[in-house]
Design an enzyme around this catalytic site. Structure first.
Site, PDB file in Angstrom:
ATOM      1  CG  ASP A   1      -1.844   1.223   1.256  1.00  0.00           C
ATOM      2  OD1 ASP A   1      -2.455   1.524   0.213  1.00  0.00           O
ATOM      3  OD2 ASP A   1      -1.930   1.905   2.285  1.00  0.00           O
ATOM      4  CB  SER A   2       0.179   4.743  -0.825  1.00  0.00           C
ATOM      5  OG  SER A   2      -0.966   4.960  -0.015  1.00  0.00           O
TER       6      SER A   2
ATOM      7  CE1 TYR B   1       3.154   5.667  -3.054  1.00  0.00           C
ATOM      8  CE2 TYR B   1       2.149   3.818  -4.193  1.00  0.00           C
ATOM      9  CZ  TYR B   1       3.209   4.357  -3.514  1.00  0.00           C
ATOM     10  OH  TYR B   1       4.329   3.595  -3.307  1.00  0.00           O
ATOM     11  N   GLY B   2      -2.474   9.129  -4.035  1.00  0.00           N
ATOM     12  CA  GLY B   2      -3.738   9.489  -4.673  1.00  0.00           C
ATOM     13  C   GLY B   2      -3.757  10.746  -5.516  1.00  0.00           C
TER      14      GLY B   2
ATOM     15  CB  CYS C   1      -2.978   0.586  -2.628  1.00  0.00           C
ATOM     16  SG  CYS C   1      -2.947   2.310  -3.121  1.00  0.00           S
ATOM     17  CG  ASN C   2      -9.380   1.004  -3.255  1.00  0.00           C
ATOM     18  OD1 ASN C   2     -10.339   0.396  -3.699  1.00  0.00           O
ATOM     19  ND2 ASN C   2      -9.061   0.939  -1.965  1.00  0.00           N
ATOM     20  CB  THR C   3      -4.400   4.915  -5.579  1.00  0.00           C
ATOM     21  OG1 THR C   3      -5.281   5.522  -4.637  1.00  0.00           O
ATOM     22  CG2 THR C   3      -3.889   5.940  -6.546  1.00  0.00           C
TER      23      THR C   3
ATOM     24  CD  GLU D   1      -0.063   6.981   5.616  1.00  0.00           C
ATOM     25  OE1 GLU D   1       1.123   7.072   5.980  1.00  0.00           O
ATOM     26  OE2 GLU D   1      -0.603   5.903   5.305  1.00  0.00           O
TER      27      GLU D   1
ATOM     28  CB  CYS E   1      -9.300   5.085  -0.137  1.00  0.00           C
ATOM     29  SG  CYS E   1      -7.664   5.458   0.557  1.00  0.00           S
ATOM     30  CB  THR E   2      -6.851   0.130   1.765  1.00  0.00           C
ATOM     31  OG1 THR E   2      -5.689   0.833   1.309  1.00  0.00           O
ATOM     32  CG2 THR E   2      -7.296  -0.870   0.733  1.00  0.00           C
ATOM     33  CG  HIS E   3      -5.127   5.305   3.972  1.00  0.00           C
ATOM     34  ND1 HIS E   3      -4.561   4.731   2.866  1.00  0.00           N
ATOM     35  CD2 HIS E   3      -4.106   5.789   4.721  1.00  0.00           C
ATOM     36  CE1 HIS E   3      -3.240   4.876   2.932  1.00  0.00           C
ATOM     37  NE2 HIS E   3      -2.939   5.507   4.045  1.00  0.00           N
TER      38      HIS E   3
HETATM   39  N1  DGL Z   1      -4.686   3.491   0.435  1.00  0.00           N
HETATM   40  C1  DGL Z   1      -4.694   3.987  -0.864  1.00  0.00           C
HETATM   41  C2  DGL Z   1      -5.935   3.579  -1.638  1.00  0.00           C
HETATM   42  O1  DGL Z   1      -6.551   2.605  -1.313  1.00  0.00           O
HETATM   43  C3  DGL Z   1      -4.315   5.363  -1.229  1.00  0.00           C
HETATM   44  C4  DGL Z   1      -4.017   6.448  -0.323  1.00  0.00           C
HETATM   45  C5  DGL Z   1      -3.082   7.443  -0.982  1.00  0.00           C
HETATM   46  O2  DGL Z   1      -1.886   7.179  -0.939  1.00  0.00           O
HETATM   47  O3  DGL Z   1      -3.541   8.464  -1.518  1.00  0.00           O
HETATM   48  O4  DGL Z   1      -6.282   4.204  -2.606  1.00  0.00           O
END
Ligand code: DGL
Length: 275
Positions: free
Chosen positions: A10-11, A42-43, A73-75, A152, A184-186
């Site tokens: 993941d990011s 990453y988004g 990570c979805n992104t 984060e 988004c996994t966050h």
């Molecule tokens: N956890 C990541 C996701 O699922 C992205 C968060 C990020 O780095 O912007 O998209």
């Protein structure tokens, strides 16, 4: 059967929502997790950056001899899944498909919301995946980069986070959306605030956690699951960011005080420090 670990990337901290669900459903498996908190988020990065960083994380996991890569990570899933599947010989699992299927199953109003990063929203991966199977569903996506930052920085359980969530989701109130994907996994770390804001009539879908069913099926289909009698499965967690901050968030979320978390510097990070 294979004793090798499953690799997750993941990011940053977000993929731990997938790891937590995976450890619960697959207690005999070993895991290696890498979160790129040093380059988070990453988004809002370019496709080239996301591809290059994800490649580095994948490389790291392959060096740990993983039997499978979970892009938690979805992104990264939206922007690199096809490429990784083509390039790698180990199975690669993304986190978008499971949540999309569940939303199709759950929605009766045929109005589904997606909360995600800007890059995931721009990629249209969710709306295309959902509409490929259910063209009558209307998908409304909202980019919530602020949520990633709250997680984060370990502020996701604070009144500040509640206020940010409330402001961001205000446009969703009294809409016909009955199903909301945490794309988004966050975001599962903010699930209580999100649920409170949208009300109990809206069902939240945790795309990452649902992905664990896919992991399980793939292990079974390829006969690469761990032997159920094998002792002491291990979980190693690496971060490119501050390990103390990562540990504080991770131990709380994973409800464990004995997580092994190690700082790691990837090649791309060394190069960027030299510049
Ligand atoms: N956890 C990541 C996701 O699922 C992205 C968060 C990020 O780095 O912007 O998209």
């Amino acid at each position: 059967m294979s004793k090798k670990p499953i690799g997750l990337l993941d990011s940053g901290i977000g993929g731990l929502t997938v790891l937590k669900a995976a450890k619960k459903m697959l207690p005999h498996e070993s895991f290696v997790y890498i979160g790129d908190s040093a380059r988070n988020p990453y988004g809002n990065r370019t496709k080239e950056e996301i591809l290059s960083y994800t490649n580095e994380l994948v490389q790291f996991l392959l060096e740990q001899d993983v039997k499978m890569i979970v892009v938690a990570c979805n992104t990264a899933t939206a922007l690199t899944l096809d490429y990784l599947r083509e390039k790698l010989t180990v199975p690669v699992i993304g986190v978008i498909s499971a949540g999309s299927k569940e939303a199709i199953r759950l929605s009766t109003t045929k109005h589904v919301g997606v909360l995600a990063t800007q890059s995931t929203v721009d990629s249209k991966f969710y709306s295309q995946t959902i509409q490929a199977e259910a063209s009558d569903i209307e998908v409304r996506s909202i980019a919530c980069p602020e949520f990633v930052e709250l997680v984060e920085s370990n502020q996701h359980a604070t009144p500040v986070a509640q206020k940010v969530v409330s402001e961001k989701l205000a446009p969703l109130k009294n809409q016909s959306i009955d199903t909301l994907i945490l794309g988004c996994t966050h975001f599962p770390l903010l699930a209580d605030f999100i649920q409170k804001e949208v009300g109990s009539g809206v069902q939240l879908v945790d795309s990452g956690a649902l992905t664990v069913e896919y992991i399980k099926d793939t292990l079974e289909d390829l006969s690469i699951g761990a032997d159920k009698s094998s002792p002491d499965p291990s979980t190693k967690i690496y971060t490119t960011g501050d390990p103390e901050l990562f540990k504080a968030i991770a131990e709380d979320w994973m409800e464990s005080k004995s997580l092994e978390i190690e700082h790691i510097t990837l090649k791309g990070l060394i190069d960027s420090e030299r510049k």
